[in-house]
Design a protein around this motif. Structure first.
Motif, PDB file in Angstrom:
ATOM      1  N   GLU A  67       1.132  12.585  -9.231  1.00 28.07           N
ATOM      2  CA  GLU A  67       0.770  13.978  -8.931  1.00 28.07           C
ATOM      3  C   GLU A  67       1.869  14.943  -9.361  1.00 28.07           C
ATOM      4  N   ALA A  95       0.843  -1.210   0.000  1.00 30.42           N
ATOM      5  CA  ALA A  95       0.000   0.000   0.000  1.00 30.42           C
ATOM      6  C   ALA A  95       0.876   1.256   0.000  1.00 30.42           C
ATOM      7  N   GLY A 104      -8.284  -1.256  -3.200  1.00 29.27           N
ATOM      8  CA  GLY A 104      -8.638  -1.156  -1.784  1.00 29.27           C
ATOM      9  C   GLY A 104      -9.900  -1.946  -1.481  1.00 29.27           C
ATOM     10  N   ILE A 146     -20.914   1.025   5.852  1.00 26.03           N
ATOM     11  CA  ILE A 146     -19.520   1.414   6.095  1.00 26.03           C
ATOM     12  C   ILE A 146     -18.940   1.972   4.793  1.00 26.03           C
ATOM     13  N   GLY A 162     -15.326   3.787   2.864  1.00 27.61           N
ATOM     14  CA  GLY A 162     -13.874   3.921   2.971  1.00 27.61           C
ATOM     15  C   GLY A 162     -13.261   4.278   1.634  1.00 27.61           C
ATOM     16  N   VAL A 205       3.549   5.757  -5.769  1.00 22.21           N
ATOM     17  CA  VAL A 205       3.169   5.831  -7.193  1.00 22.21           C
ATOM     18  C   VAL A 205       2.224   7.018  -7.390  1.00 22.21           C
ATOM     19  N   GLY A 206       1.250   7.164  -6.477  1.00 22.91           N
ATOM     20  CA  GLY A 206       0.298   8.278  -6.560  1.00 22.91           C
ATOM     21  C   GLY A 206       1.003   9.619  -6.486  1.00 22.91           C
ATOM     22  N   THR A 230     -12.205  12.339  -5.193  1.00 29.75           N
ATOM     23  CA  THR A 230     -13.005  13.352  -4.493  1.00 29.75           C
ATOM     24  C   THR A 230     -14.285  13.651  -5.285  1.00 29.75           C
ATOM     25  N   MET A 243     -19.161   0.732   0.847  1.00 33.68           N
ATOM     26  CA  MET A 243     -18.876   1.501  -0.372  1.00 33.68           C
ATOM     27  C   MET A 243     -17.461   2.051  -0.312  1.00 33.68           C
ATOM     28  N   SER A 244     -16.795   1.984  -1.481  1.00 29.74           N
ATOM     29  CA  SER A 244     -15.437   2.493  -1.601  1.00 29.74           C
ATOM     30  C   SER A 244     -15.425   3.612  -2.643  1.00 29.74           C
ATOM     31  N   LEU A 290      -9.172  -5.558  -1.323  1.00 27.80           N
ATOM     32  CA  LEU A 290      -8.482  -5.927  -0.074  1.00 27.80           C
ATOM     33  C   LEU A 290      -9.487  -6.075   1.063  1.00 27.80           C
ATOM     34  N   LEU A 319     -12.308   6.436  -4.388  1.00 26.54           N
ATOM     35  CA  LEU A 319     -10.925   6.938  -4.379  1.00 26.54           C
ATOM     36  C   LEU A 319     -10.821   8.345  -4.953  1.00 26.54           C
ATOM     37  N   ARG A 339       1.077   4.366  -2.629  1.00 25.12           N
ATOM     38  CA  ARG A 339       1.009   5.776  -2.238  1.00 25.12           C
ATOM     39  C   ARG A 339       2.108   6.573  -2.948  1.00 25.12           C
ATOM     40  N   ASP A 394     -10.317  -0.324  -7.667  1.00 23.47           N
ATOM     41  CA  ASP A 394     -10.859  -1.482  -6.933  1.00 23.47           C
ATOM     42  C   ASP A 394      -9.854  -2.203  -6.041  1.00 23.47           C
ATOM     43  N   VAL A 442      -1.032   8.047 -16.530  1.00 27.25           N
ATOM     44  CA  VAL A 442      -2.088   7.084 -16.213  1.00 27.25           C
ATOM     45  C   VAL A 442      -1.643   5.667 -16.571  1.00 27.25           C
ATOM     46  N   PHE A 481       0.542  -4.663  -8.297  1.00 28.71           N
ATOM     47  CA  PHE A 481      -0.087  -4.892  -6.984  1.00 28.71           C
ATOM     48  C   PHE A 481      -0.872  -6.210  -7.018  1.00 28.71           C
TER      49      PHE A 481
HETATM   50 CO1  B1M Z   1      -6.187   6.764  -9.800  1.00 31.08          CO
HETATM   51  N1  B1M Z   1      -6.204   8.372  -8.714  1.00 31.08           N
HETATM   52  N2  B1M Z   1      -7.086   7.720 -11.226  1.00 31.08           N
HETATM   53  N3  B1M Z   1      -5.931   5.138 -10.830  1.00 31.08           N
HETATM   54  N4  B1M Z   1      -5.008   6.186  -8.476  1.00 31.08           N
HETATM   55  C1  B1M Z   1      -5.721   8.241  -7.353  1.00 31.08           C
HETATM   56  C2  B1M Z   1      -6.859   7.871  -6.399  1.00 31.08           C
HETATM   57  C3  B1M Z   1      -5.124   9.705  -7.067  1.00 31.08           C
HETATM   58  C4  B1M Z   1      -5.129  10.100  -5.568  1.00 31.08           C
HETATM   59  C5  B1M Z   1      -3.699   9.794  -7.667  1.00 31.08           C
HETATM   60  C6  B1M Z   1      -3.054  11.110  -7.369  1.00 31.08           C
HETATM   61  O1  B1M Z   1      -3.343  12.066  -8.054  1.00 31.08           O
HETATM   62  N5  B1M Z   1      -2.197  11.190  -6.385  1.00 31.08           N
HETATM   63  C7  B1M Z   1      -6.053  10.569  -7.939  1.00 31.08           C
HETATM   64  C8  B1M Z   1      -7.337  11.082  -7.275  1.00 31.08           C
HETATM   65  C9  B1M Z   1      -7.275  12.559  -6.958  1.00 31.08           C
HETATM   66  C10 B1M Z   1      -8.538  13.052  -6.358  1.00 31.08           C
HETATM   67  O2  B1M Z   1      -9.629  12.638  -6.621  1.00 31.08           O
HETATM   68  N6  B1M Z   1      -8.358  14.019  -5.494  1.00 31.08           N
HETATM   69  C11 B1M Z   1      -6.369   9.613  -9.071  1.00 31.08           C
HETATM   70  C12 B1M Z   1      -6.827  10.016 -10.363  1.00 31.08           C
HETATM   71  C13 B1M Z   1      -6.849  11.511 -10.614  1.00 31.08           C
HETATM   72  C14 B1M Z   1      -7.217   9.087 -11.348  1.00 31.08           C
HETATM   73  C15 B1M Z   1      -7.783   9.393 -12.741  1.00 31.08           C
HETATM   74  C16 B1M Z   1      -8.804  10.544 -12.805  1.00 31.08           C
HETATM   75  C17 B1M Z   1      -6.580   9.641 -13.680  1.00 31.08           C
HETATM   76  C18 B1M Z   1      -6.962  10.023 -15.080  1.00 31.08           C
HETATM   77  O3  B1M Z   1      -7.553   9.257 -15.804  1.00 31.08           O
HETATM   78  N7  B1M Z   1      -6.620  11.222 -15.455  1.00 31.08           N
HETATM   79  C19 B1M Z   1      -8.431   8.045 -13.123  1.00 31.08           C
HETATM   80  C20 B1M Z   1      -9.891   7.948 -12.666  1.00 31.08           C
HETATM   81  C21 B1M Z   1     -10.556   6.705 -13.169  1.00 31.08           C
HETATM   82  C22 B1M Z   1     -11.896   6.505 -12.519  1.00 31.08           C
HETATM   83  O4  B1M Z   1     -12.001   5.908 -11.478  1.00 31.08           O
HETATM   84  N8  B1M Z   1     -12.943   7.020 -13.143  1.00 31.08           N
HETATM   85  C23 B1M Z   1      -7.584   7.102 -12.322  1.00 31.08           C
HETATM   86  C24 B1M Z   1      -7.325   5.798 -12.721  1.00 31.08           C
HETATM   87  C25 B1M Z   1      -6.536   4.908 -12.019  1.00 31.08           C
HETATM   88  C26 B1M Z   1      -6.183   3.507 -12.533  1.00 31.08           C
HETATM   89  C27 B1M Z   1      -7.393   2.813 -13.152  1.00 31.08           C
HETATM   90  C28 B1M Z   1      -5.127   3.646 -13.619  1.00 31.08           C
HETATM   91  C29 B1M Z   1      -5.559   2.836 -11.254  1.00 31.08           C
HETATM   92  C30 B1M Z   1      -6.561   1.969 -10.471  1.00 31.08           C
HETATM   93  C31 B1M Z   1      -6.541   0.525 -10.854  1.00 31.08           C
HETATM   94  C32 B1M Z   1      -7.421  -0.299  -9.964  1.00 31.08           C
HETATM   95  O5  B1M Z   1      -7.859   0.082  -8.901  1.00 31.08           O
HETATM   96  N9  B1M Z   1      -7.718  -1.483 -10.489  1.00 31.08           N
HETATM   97  C33 B1M Z   1      -5.243   4.046 -10.373  1.00 31.08           C
HETATM   98  C34 B1M Z   1      -4.406   3.984  -9.233  1.00 31.08           C
HETATM   99  C35 B1M Z   1      -3.603   2.711  -9.054  1.00 31.08           C
HETATM  100  C36 B1M Z   1      -4.304   5.036  -8.298  1.00 31.08           C
HETATM  101  C37 B1M Z   1      -3.395   5.144  -7.051  1.00 31.08           C
HETATM  102  C38 B1M Z   1      -1.991   5.409  -7.532  1.00 31.08           C
HETATM  103  C39 B1M Z   1      -3.393   3.959  -6.133  1.00 31.08           C
HETATM  104  C40 B1M Z   1      -4.768   3.534  -5.560  1.00 31.08           C
HETATM  105  C41 B1M Z   1      -4.609   2.249  -4.818  1.00 31.08           C
HETATM  106  O6  B1M Z   1      -4.920   1.194  -5.329  1.00 31.08           O
HETATM  107  N10 B1M Z   1      -4.054   2.312  -3.574  1.00 31.08           N
HETATM  108  C42 B1M Z   1      -4.060   6.377  -6.311  1.00 31.08           C
HETATM  109  C43 B1M Z   1      -3.098   7.139  -5.423  1.00 31.08           C
HETATM  110  C44 B1M Z   1      -3.479   7.072  -3.953  1.00 31.08           C
HETATM  111  O7  B1M Z   1      -4.466   6.514  -3.545  1.00 31.08           O
HETATM  112  N11 B1M Z   1      -2.673   7.694  -3.145  1.00 31.08           N
HETATM  113  C45 B1M Z   1      -4.823   7.031  -7.388  1.00 31.08           C
HETATM  114  C46 B1M Z   1      -3.731   1.129  -2.776  1.00 31.08           C
HETATM  115  C47 B1M Z   1      -4.956   0.679  -1.962  1.00 31.08           C
HETATM  116  C48 B1M Z   1      -4.559  -0.491  -1.073  1.00 31.08           C
HETATM  117  O8  B1M Z   1      -5.351   1.763  -1.117  1.00 31.08           O
HETATM  118  O9  B1M Z   1      -7.503   2.146  -2.380  1.00 31.08           O
HETATM  119  O10 B1M Z   1      -6.787   3.717  -0.524  1.00 31.08           O
HETATM  120  P1  B1M Z   1      -6.839   2.350  -1.096  1.00 31.08           P
HETATM  121  O11 B1M Z   1      -7.605   1.395  -0.066  1.00 31.08           O
HETATM  122  C49 B1M Z   1      -7.288   1.312   1.306  1.00 31.08           C
HETATM  123  C50 B1M Z   1      -8.092   2.294   2.183  1.00 31.08           C
HETATM  124  O12 B1M Z   1      -8.456   3.471   1.511  1.00 31.08           O
HETATM  125  C51 B1M Z   1      -9.243   1.475   2.662  1.00 31.08           C
HETATM  126  O13 B1M Z   1      -8.690   0.173   2.793  1.00 31.08           O
HETATM  127  C52 B1M Z   1      -7.776  -0.059   1.731  1.00 31.08           C
HETATM  128  C53 B1M Z   1      -6.699  -1.015   2.185  1.00 31.08           C
HETATM  129  O14 B1M Z   1      -6.221  -0.783   3.472  1.00 31.08           O
HETATM  130  N12 B1M Z   1     -10.470   1.350   1.874  1.00 31.08           N
HETATM  131  C54 B1M Z   1     -11.633   0.981   2.500  1.00 31.08           C
HETATM  132  C55 B1M Z   1     -10.722   1.455   0.574  1.00 31.08           C
HETATM  133  N13 B1M Z   1     -11.985   1.182   0.305  1.00 31.08           N
HETATM  134  C56 B1M Z   1     -12.577   0.891   1.469  1.00 31.08           C
HETATM  135  C57 B1M Z   1     -13.890   0.520   1.763  1.00 31.08           C
HETATM  136  C58 B1M Z   1     -14.215   0.270   3.099  1.00 31.08           C
HETATM  137  C59 B1M Z   1     -13.266   0.390   4.102  1.00 31.08           C
HETATM  138  C60 B1M Z   1     -11.961   0.733   3.825  1.00 31.08           C
HETATM  139  O15 B1M Z   1     -15.439  -0.107   3.484  1.00 31.08           O
HETATM  140  C61 B1M Z   1     -16.370  -0.475   2.532  1.00 31.08           C
END
Ligand code: B1M
Length: 229
Positions: free
Chosen positions: A52, A41, A105, A176, A178, A47-48, A151, A146-147, A108, A149, A45, A103, A58, A68
């Motif tokens: 940025e 994870a 997170g 719930i 996240g 990579v994100g 805003t 519901m998840s 997971l 990522l 982070r 998907d 992308v 991952f």
């Molecule tokens: Co996207 N992306 N992405 N991306 N991506 C982010 C989220 C971003 C923060 C990157 C950045 O700019 N630093 C940013 C969002 C900015 C914002 O909204 N403020 C972003 C963006 C901008 C985009 C696109 C718009 C890019 C573009 O096309 N121009 C686009 C949007 C697509 C869309 O969804 N419509 C996009 C696309 C993608 C990919 C498809 C290429 C890919 C996702 C692939 C996939 O998921 N199969 C991707 C990725 C990999 C990321 C980052 C780098 C990594 C996300 C991740 O998997 N983290 C991400 C950067 C970041 O998050 N810092 C980013 C690892 C994962 C284990 O963590 O998902 O947070 P997370 O889950 C955690 C907790 O949050 C929690 O538990 C998990 C594990 O402990 N949790 C829950 C999550 N869901 C939960 C639900 C719960 C409880 C806990 O209860 C139900």
């Protein structure tokens, strides 16, 4: 963090598929699953951050997700080993909200819930409001998860809760939420029951939520009252 865990962070951050597999295999023998997942994870982070800063595109995010998932193929069997030892405790409908295709997170959370005795119905990603509502009608879950990522998509969590209220289903389930942009305050403000900071906390919270539901016995799915270990 130990050397091999640091190497996992670095190799994911550098999109180095070959080495990460080697490091994950090594780490899974030496450390608990949680340390390995935390390292993965953290790699995501970084990579994100690189994205940025404009260092990654992308296409790199897509590669990071593939890496991952490959790493998780090694880790997942270790998580699911737990499953044999736990009793079934409840049903969760889970999905990533409308407009959002992240998907990792969510998956997971699903894996840890399953490992801890929950039956999980996964609606996958980009789930329209109506699909959550239909799933509650069809599957009679204890919990809706519901998840989000982005805003720009997190507000659809409120749309789902409002739609469940409108259909008279809100009080039948616990909710719930996240994902990276979600906070405790946001969860409260939209009327969710709980916020899960990560997959481990989500499991603990879901156990508590099911306990609360069983006290009121408003679900016929699992025996009631049910003691949860
Ligand atoms: Co996207 N992306 N992405 N991306 N991506 C982010 C989220 C971003 C923060 C990157 C950045 O700019 N630093 C940013 C969002 C900015 C914002 O909204 N403020 C972003 C963006 C901008 C985009 C696109 C718009 C890019 C573009 O096309 N121009 C686009 C949007 C697509 C869309 O969804 N419509 C996009 C696309 C993608 C990919 C498809 C290429 C890919 C996702 C692939 C996939 O998921 N199969 C991707 C990725 C990999 C990321 C980052 C780098 C990594 C996300 C991740 O998997 N983290 C991400 C950067 C970041 O998050 N810092 C980013 C690892 C994962 C284990 O963590 O998902 O947070 P997370 O889950 C955690 C907790 O949050 C929690 O538990 C998990 C594990 O402990 N949790 C829950 C999550 N869901 C939960 C639900 C719960 C409880 C806990 O209860 C139900």
């Amino acid at each position: 963090m130990s050397n091999v865990l640091n190497s996992i962070v670095d190799s994911l951050a550098n999109l180095d598929m070959d080495n990460i597999i080697k490091f994950v295999k090594e780490a899974i023998e030496k450390f608990d699953v949680r340390s390995v997942i935390d390292a993965l994870a953290e790699g995501m982070r970084v990579v994100g951050e690189k994205y940025e800063r404009g260092e990654y595109f992308v296409s790199d995010l897509i590669v990071s997700a593939e890496i991952f998932n490959e790493a998780m193929n090694i880790v997942k069997p270790k998580i699911l080993e737990l499953r044999k030892e736990v009793k079934p405790i409840g049903r969760v409908v889970i999905g990533t909200v409308y407009g959002d295709i992240h998907d990792i997170g969510k998956n997971l959370v699903k894996t840890f819930l399953e490992a801890n005795g929950f039956e999980v119905i996964d609606l996958e990603v980009d789930v329209p409001v109506e699909k959550f509502v239909e799933a509650v009608k069809q599957y009679n879950p204890d919990i809706v998860g519901m998840s989000a990522l982005l805003t720009s998509t997190m507000i659809h969590m409120k749309d789902v809760i409002d739609a469940l209220k409108k259909e008279g289903l809100r009080d039948k389930v616990k909710i719930i939420v996240g994902g990276a942009p979600i906070t405790e305050e946001f969860a409260k403000s939209i009327g969710a029951d709980a916020y899960g900071e990560n997959a481990y906390k989500a499991v603990e919270i879901c156990k508590k939520l099911v306990e609360e539901l069983r006290k009121t016995c408003n679900t016929s799915l699992y025996p009631c009252p049910l003691s949860i270990q």
